[in-house]
Design a protein around this motif. Structure first.
Motif, short mmCIF file in Angstrom:
data_model
loop_
_atom_site.label_atom_id
_atom_site.label_comp_id
_atom_site.label_asym_id
_atom_site.label_seq_id
_atom_site.Cartn_x
_atom_site.Cartn_y
_atom_site.Cartn_z
N GLU A 1 -0.72 -4.30 -28.48
CA GLU A 1 -0.21 -3.21 -29.32
C GLU A 1 1.02 -2.57 -28.68
O GLU A 1 2.00 -2.29 -29.36
CB GLU A 1 -1.30 -2.15 -29.53
CG GLU A 1 -0.85 -0.94 -30.32
CD GLU A 1 -0.36 -1.25 -31.73
OE1 GLU A 1 0.51 -0.49 -32.22
OE2 GLU A 1 -0.83 -2.23 -32.33
N ARG B 1 3.96 -4.77 -29.21
CA ARG B 1 4.50 -4.67 -30.57
C ARG B 1 5.44 -3.48 -30.68
O ARG B 1 6.46 -3.53 -31.35
CB ARG B 1 3.37 -4.55 -31.59
CG ARG B 1 2.76 -5.88 -31.99
CD ARG B 1 1.84 -5.74 -33.20
NE ARG B 1 0.56 -5.12 -32.86
CZ ARG B 1 -0.47 -5.75 -32.33
NH1 ARG B 1 -0.39 -7.04 -32.04
NH2 ARG B 1 -1.58 -5.13 -32.07
N GLU C 1 -5.94 -6.32 -26.13
CA GLU C 1 -5.50 -5.79 -27.42
C GLU C 1 -4.61 -4.56 -27.23
O GLU C 1 -3.63 -4.38 -27.96
CB GLU C 1 -6.72 -5.44 -28.27
CG GLU C 1 -7.47 -6.68 -28.74
CD GLU C 1 -8.81 -6.37 -29.38
OE1 GLU C 1 -9.20 -5.17 -29.44
OE2 GLU C 1 -9.49 -7.33 -29.79
N SER C 2 -4.92 -3.74 -26.23
CA SER C 2 -4.11 -2.56 -25.94
C SER C 2 -2.71 -2.96 -25.48
O SER C 2 -1.71 -2.37 -25.90
CB SER C 2 -4.81 -1.73 -24.85
OG SER C 2 -4.04 -0.64 -24.48
#
Length: 71
Positions: A26, A29, A22-23
């Protein structure tokens, strides 16, 4: 040999890996050309094992501890 509950260890490792993923997502993104990487290392010293998991995602600032970042 693992002393304790193997299921708890497996759950913790899965949680760390999901957090890393997830890190990285992010960071990707924010920086679309970012190439994510997760490093896993198992070391042994005097019959004590250390499992290290790190990634190049967004994460915490290196100067802060977890308790400082939640205040």
């Amino acid at each position: 040999m693992i002393n304790g509950q193997f299921n708890y260890l497996a759950q913790a490792v899965r949680s760390f890996l999901q957090n890393s993923q997830e890190s990285i997502a992010e960071k990707k993104r924010r920086e679309p050309k970012h190439s994510g990487q997760i490093n896993i290392q198992l070391t042994e010293h005097n019959s004590t094992y250390t499992l290290s998991i790190d990634d190049n995602g967004v994460g915490f600032e290196s100067e802060k501890t977890i308790s400082e970042s939640t205040s």
